[in-house]
Design a protein around this motif. Structure first.
Motif, PDB file in Angstrom:
ATOM      1  N   ALA A 197       0.822  -1.216   0.000  1.00 46.86           N
ATOM      2  CA  ALA A 197       0.000   0.000   0.000  1.00 46.86           C
ATOM      3  C   ALA A 197       0.850   1.258   0.000  1.00 46.86           C
ATOM      4  CB  ALA A 197      -0.931   0.004   1.214  1.00 46.86           C
ATOM      5  N   CYS A 229      -1.997   3.887  -5.247  1.00 44.36           N
ATOM      6  CA  CYS A 229      -2.666   4.083  -3.954  1.00 44.36           C
ATOM      7  C   CYS A 229      -2.629   5.538  -3.503  1.00 44.36           C
ATOM      8  CB  CYS A 229      -2.019   3.202  -2.882  1.00 44.36           C
ATOM      9  SG  CYS A 229      -2.323   1.440  -3.105  1.00 44.36           S
ATOM     10  N   TYR A 258      -6.068   2.546   2.358  1.00 47.04           N
ATOM     11  CA  TYR A 258      -5.293   1.298   2.337  1.00 47.04           C
ATOM     12  C   TYR A 258      -4.190   1.329   3.393  1.00 47.04           C
ATOM     13  CZ  TYR A 258      -7.656   0.737  -2.122  1.00 47.04           C
ATOM     14  OH  TYR A 258      -8.614   0.633  -3.097  1.00 47.04           O
ATOM     15  N   ILE A 271     -13.486   0.034  -1.924  1.00 44.41           N
ATOM     16  CA  ILE A 271     -12.746  -0.815  -0.982  1.00 44.41           C
ATOM     17  C   ILE A 271     -13.668  -1.849  -0.349  1.00 44.41           C
ATOM     18  CG2 ILE A 271     -11.513  -0.818   1.217  1.00 44.41           C
ATOM     19  CD1 ILE A 271     -10.464   1.980   0.435  1.00 44.41           C
TER      20      ILE A 271
END
Length: 600
Positions: A30, A36, A46, A455
């Motif tokens: 991450a 990200c 994340y 997510i």
């Protein structure tokens, strides 16, 4: 490690792939995957999940998803309060100032303003892997079915028949033109994009010309009626006069726009049942704008009368009148919304013709001249800088500080010039500040909500393509739904339904047109990729929605009824059921099968 460091894997892999690594490696991935840092906005969820919370099993991951659901509700609350309390009243004032009718105000102002945050999210890295035409059609389908259904369900109203019919056909035309350009390979993508983008100005011109012709027809009918009233009476003469008066009344209803009072504490409709269209018992009265502005004004009053008490009353996050008229559950909701109310009351200027002094509070509005631009510039600068510390953005104030050089002297001038008992003549200018602030807040909230939904979907092993056309579309349409339901509840059904269609036209044209022009997603043939396997399913349901809406509009003689709203909701429920069945491979989608020919 050697593979990851010696290849372009980190630069090209999607951040959603983090969820498929072992829990022990997810924190490292991450922090190292470039994607990200871009698909998330103010908070890197994340890093928060796998570095701060150190998730190491599925149970903990699901518990964190419940926390993310609460965060989602927080952003939803910001949307709800900002749209209901600030956005909708300001758009009504803008429509009144522009002197357009209710339907055109919905198409031009409300539809565009509500669709702009979603357009900004589509242009952001969060939607970089999504197929634009799929998402645009899914958003249009969601808004028409959910928001349009809610407008019809909440309150009956007579539509602008020819305008509704024309704009629905316009929407269908745009969908077919885009599908043709996807198949057509002779033209360069930027030419296709320019042609698609040119459709929206044509659409606006047609609406404006239609409004001009409507007002010309009203003036012509008025002159004809004046002539007939001065002519000798006869049976044929009286029938012609009655016919023209009825037609004139219908045209004037299509042309008018008013600021209506909107207190909804008591029941204002007679309900004979859930499926029966409610009949209004008490009609909304027109607001006397000038009386509300000057009702407390007296030249004998000091300029700063009740300055501090008025300020404290203006920033009170719980309205005392609503508190005393509410039950226990509603009071709990007021308490939960209080932090959001306080934040928005400090930052977003209120201009509402329905309120005494149009919502003017001298000290608060002077403070907002300084505070609101500072906050807006700081938020946008922070988003553009993309500088994280741990799991959140580092706030940036470099440009925001420079705004103080302009806003502080301006605030001092307004404080010296204005009074507490009447708003100044330039109070309506705060509408620009209100609209820009709410649009930026909606943009930020929509981006965060989109990331959270994505997510949550990956955690529960749902495909990103499925999430983008279902839950993400519903999430993106939330602000629109709140706004249109608010307008319909307060007697602006024509404006709300016009915004439903006009916003869908704007979203489709601008999103797809910009995607063609930018040429970000090219296939092997050099053509822009806009359309996936799910697109055929969305297209079929969107065409069904448009054609059936035309059908029930004609059947009900362009009068919105509760049954029509339930019908539109039913179509969307069928769409969700069918796409979910495709996702779990219970049924096959409408896309073409790959033909496998057996060899001899």
């Amino acid at each position: 490690a050697g593979f990851l460091n010696g290849s372009n894997f980190m630069e090209n892999v999607s951040c959603l792939a983090v969820m498929h690594f072992h829990y022990g490696h997810r924190c490292e991935m991450a922090t190292k995957i470039d994607d990200c840092r871009y698909i998330t906005n103010f908070f890197n969820y994340y890093v928060m999940m796998y570095c701060s919370f150190k998730i190491d099993d599925k149970i903990t991951e699901i518990v964190v998803m419940l926390l993310f659901a609460l965060i989602y509700c927080f952003f939803l609350c910001i949307l709800y309060v900002s749209v209901n309390n600030y956005f909708s009243p300001t758009l009504k004032i803008a429509a009144l100032k522009m002197r357009v009718n209710e339907y055109v105000a919905g198409v031009v102002l409300v539809g565009v303003a509500n669709s702009t945050p979603d357009l900004l999210v589509n242009l952001s890295p969060a939607r970089l892997e999504g197929l634009t035409f799929n998402i645009a059609m899914a958003n249009a389908l969601t808004i028409i079915c959910l928001s349009g259904g809610a407008v019809c369900f909440i309150r009956p109203f007579r539509m602008n028949g020819h305008s509704i019919f024309r704009d629905l056909l316009f929407l269908l035309l745009i969908v077919e033109v885009v599908r043709f350009f996807i198949i057509e390979t002779a033209l360069a993508p930027w030419i296709k994009g320019a042609m698609i983008l040119s459709i929206y100005p044509i659409y606006l011109i047609i609406n404006i010309v239609d409004l001009i012709l409507l007002r010309y027809a009203i003036r012509k009918l008025q002159m004809e009626i004046d002539v007939l009233r001065q002519s000798p009476s006869s049976r044929i003469h009286d029938l012609a006069l009655t016919e023209k008066i009825v037609r004139l009344n219908n045209l004037q209803q299509d042309d008018e726009i008013q600021i209506l009072e909107s207190k909804l504490y008591r029941k204002r409709t007679y309900n004979a049942g859930f499926f029966v269209t409610p009949k209004p018992l008490i009609h909304h009265k027109e607001v006397d704008v000038e009386t509300n502005r000057s009702i407390l004004h007296s030249k004998a009053n000091p300029k700063n009368l009740f300055l501090f008490s008025e300020f404290l009353h203006a920033i009170n996050p719980i309205d005392s009148e609503r508190w005393y008229l509410s039950g226990t559950c509603t009071r709990i909701l007021h308490i939960l919304k209080a932090p959001v109310n306080l934040m928005l009351q400090l930052v977003v200027p209120l201009v509402d013709y329905q309120k005494v002094k149009h919502g003017w509070s001298k000290m608060l509005n002077c403070l907002q001249i300084v505070l609101t631009p500072f906050v807006i510039v700081a938020l946008v600068e922070t988003m553009l800088a993309h500088k994280y510390v741990d799991w959140y953005y580092i706030p940036q104030f470099r440009m925001a500080i420079w705004s103080l050089l302009v806003t502080m002297p301006l605030a001092i001038i307004v404080f010296v010039h204005s009074r507490t008992d009447i708003p100044p003549f330039y109070h309506s200018g705060y509408c620009v500040l209100t609209l820009s602030t709410v649009i930026i807040f909606c943009w930020i909230c929509a981006w965060e909500m989109d990331a959270l939904i994505s997510i949550i979907g990956v955690v529960f092993d749902l495909a990103p393509s499925y999430m983008s056309i279902t839950f993400n579309s519903v999430s993106a349409a939330t602000a629109d739904f709140i706004s249109y339901a608010h307008l319909a509840k307060h007697g602006y059904g024509k404006m709300a339904f016009g915004a439903v269609i006009g916003g869908s036209v704007y979203s489709l044209v601008v999103n797809v047109g910009i995607e063609f022009v930018l040429e970000k997603k090219l296939n092997a043939r050099g053509q822009v990729t806009l359309y996936g396997d799910e697109g055929v399913t969305i297209y079929i349901f969107l065409v069904i929605t448009i054609t059936t809406t035309l059908w029930w509009c004609l059947t009900f003689n362009f009068v919105a009824r509760r049954s029509a709203g339930l019908f539109m909701w039913s179509i969307f429920i069928l769409f969700l059921i069918y796409t979910t069945a495709i996702e779990f491979q219970w049924v096959h989608g409408f896309q073409n099968n790959i033909q496998i020919r057996p060899t001899a």
